[in-house]
Scaffold this active site. Structure first.
Site, PDB file in Angstrom:
ATOM      1  N   ASN A  10       0.877  -1.180   0.000  1.00 53.17           N
ATOM      2  CA  ASN A  10       0.000   0.000   0.000  1.00 53.17           C
ATOM      3  C   ASN A  10       0.911   1.225   0.000  1.00 53.17           C
ATOM      4  OD1 ASN A  10      -1.801   2.044   0.437  1.00 53.17           O
ATOM      5  ND2 ASN A  10      -2.402   1.399   2.511  1.00 53.17           N
ATOM      6  N   TRP A  11       1.058   1.827  -1.164  1.00 49.23           N
ATOM      7  CA  TRP A  11       1.985   2.964  -1.273  1.00 49.23           C
ATOM      8  C   TRP A  11       1.414   4.240  -0.667  1.00 49.23           C
ATOM      9  CZ3 TRP A  11       5.184   3.197  -6.494  1.00 49.23           C
ATOM     10  CH2 TRP A  11       6.158   2.205  -6.454  1.00 49.23           C
ATOM     11  N   HIS A  93      -9.778   1.368   4.181  1.00 46.56           N
ATOM     12  CA  HIS A  93      -8.564   1.532   4.991  1.00 46.56           C
ATOM     13  C   HIS A  93      -8.877   2.479   6.155  1.00 46.56           C
ATOM     14  CE1 HIS A  93      -4.532   2.721   6.213  1.00 46.56           C
ATOM     15  NE2 HIS A  93      -4.111   1.618   5.612  1.00 46.56           N
ATOM     16  N   GLU A 164      -6.339  -5.034  10.054  1.00 44.84           N
ATOM     17  CA  GLU A 164      -5.330  -4.010  10.321  1.00 44.84           C
ATOM     18  C   GLU A 164      -5.701  -3.278  11.599  1.00 44.84           C
ATOM     19  OE1 GLU A 164      -2.856  -2.682   6.601  1.00 44.84           O
ATOM     20  OE2 GLU A 164      -4.422  -1.262   7.085  1.00 44.84           O
ATOM     21  N   GLY A 170       1.578   1.989  10.807  1.00 47.15           N
ATOM     22  CA  GLY A 170       2.568   3.069  10.747  1.00 47.15           C
ATOM     23  C   GLY A 170       3.309   3.309  12.044  1.00 47.15           C
ATOM     24  N   SER A 209       2.476  -2.362  10.322  1.00 50.41           N
ATOM     25  CA  SER A 209       3.901  -2.429  10.653  1.00 50.41           C
ATOM     26  C   SER A 209       4.548  -3.764  10.276  1.00 50.41           C
ATOM     27  CB  SER A 209       4.124  -2.108  12.142  1.00 50.41           C
ATOM     28  OG  SER A 209       3.716  -0.783  12.403  1.00 50.41           O
ATOM     29  N   GLY A 230       2.506  -1.282   4.352  1.00 47.08           N
ATOM     30  CA  GLY A 230       2.564   0.145   4.029  1.00 47.08           C
ATOM     31  C   GLY A 230       4.005   0.598   3.864  1.00 47.08           C
ATOM     32  N   GLY A 231       4.584   1.159   4.933  1.00 42.56           N
ATOM     33  CA  GLY A 231       5.926   1.770   4.874  1.00 42.56           C
ATOM     34  C   GLY A 231       6.973   0.890   4.200  1.00 42.56           C
TER      35      GLY A 231
HETATM   36  P1  PGA Z   1       2.262   0.145   7.709  1.00 42.97           P
HETATM   37  O1  PGA Z   1       0.880   0.470   6.951  1.00 42.97           O
HETATM   38  O2  PGA Z   1       2.783  -1.149   7.146  1.00 42.97           O
HETATM   39  O3  PGA Z   1       3.136   1.321   7.385  1.00 42.97           O
HETATM   40  O4  PGA Z   1       1.938   0.036   9.150  1.00 42.97           O
HETATM   41  C1  PGA Z   1      -0.031  -0.560   6.657  1.00 42.97           C
HETATM   42  C2  PGA Z   1      -1.243   0.034   5.990  1.00 42.97           C
HETATM   43  O5  PGA Z   1      -1.624   1.168   6.292  1.00 42.97           O
HETATM   44  O6  PGA Z   1      -1.876  -0.634   5.132  1.00 42.97           O
END
Ligand code: PGA
Length: 261
Positions: A10-11, A93, A164, A170, A209, A230-231
């Site tokens: 997920n960019w 999301h 999630e 994040g 994360s 995400g990150g």
């Molecule tokens: P993250 O984000 O891996 O940076 O925690 C995941 C997401 O928001 O889908």
């Protein structure tokens, strides 16, 4: 359901044409054998189609409109996303539920539009830290899932659900494998009971994360069909490492802690 594990990047509002080319190079070098995709901002969809189509990576979007077409300034329809060869769309999301006040009803409408356009929706569910601290997790997850189940019924097998927990997104600190396994068991049972489906027919991801460091521990859980990243999905080397972990874990199963599927 295939045993291959799924890695979805997920960019968010990040990325560029140059970054897509880096990922295309990395994917051609490493050839991930898991199913892997990057969900990019709308303007990058044509770039993703052109940069990734000759690679093992697929691509998708991060939202779509609840409407098919018409006077909805600024919105993008599922059909438009599908035109660029996208396979997936992330819906519901937590950043959209919070910043855009998206309701379970609107998310369900978006899911229907996505399915009608031939996309696979990845629907995010999860509790906030306040809800977790108030022991509200089962209530919140049930509410987020049941509207979908009532509308889709057995078509639930056509969507992917991503657990999630909002408190893990994040933050650099993922939920523990034990908590992920227990929560996936709960989600699987809820869907099985209310949609009348076998738990093994549902694809459940974990997100929050996920990194190259913790991916193996999470992906080796038998109930976890993949991860939403995400990150760490913004760095080609990390993304490739997570894909390698997914490929390794595909045939492994870790002990389950509660009710078996
Ligand atoms: P993250 O984000 O891996 O940076 O925690 C995941 C997401 O928001 O889908």
């Amino acid at each position: 359901m295939s045993d291959a594990k799924l890695v979805i990047g997920n960019w968010k509002m990040n990325g560029s044409w140059a970054k897509l080319c880096d990922f295309a190079d990395a994917a051609l070098r490493d050839r991930p054998t898991c199913e892997a995709a990057l969900c990019v901002p709308f303007p990058l969809l044509p770039a993703a189609q052109s940069a990734l189509q000759a690679t093992p990576l697929r691509w998708g979007a991060q939202d779509c409109s609840a409407h098919a077409e018409g006077a909805y300034t600024g919105e993008v329809s599922a059909g438009m996303i599908a035109e660029f060869g996208a396979r997936y769309v992330i819906l519901g999301h937590s950043e959209r539920r919070t910043a855009h006040s998206e309701t379970d009803g609107q998310i369900t409408e978006k899911v229907q539009r996505a399915l009608a356009a031939g996309l696979t929706p990845i629907v995010c569910v999860g509790e906030t830290s306040a809800e977790r601290d108030g022991n509200q997790t089962p209530t919140v997850l049930r509410r987020q899932l049941l509207q979908l189940v009532r509308t889709l019924g057995r078509d639930m097998v056509r969507i992917i659900v991503a657990y999630e927990p909002v408190w893990a997104v994040g933050r650099g600190d993922a939920a523990t494998p034990g908590l992920i396994d227990d929560t996936h068991a709960f989600i699987g049972e809820t869907l099985a009971i209310h949609a009348g489906l076998a738990t093994h027919s549902l694809r459940l991801l974990y997100g929050g994360s996920v990194s190259a460091r913790n991916a193996s521990a999470i992906l080796s859980l038998r109930r976890v069909a993949g991860v939403l990243v995400g990150g760490a999905s913004l760095h080609a080397a990390d993304f490739v490492d997570i894909c390698r972990a997914a490929a390794r874990c595909a045939d492994e199963a870790s002990p389950v802690s509660s009710v078996d599927a």
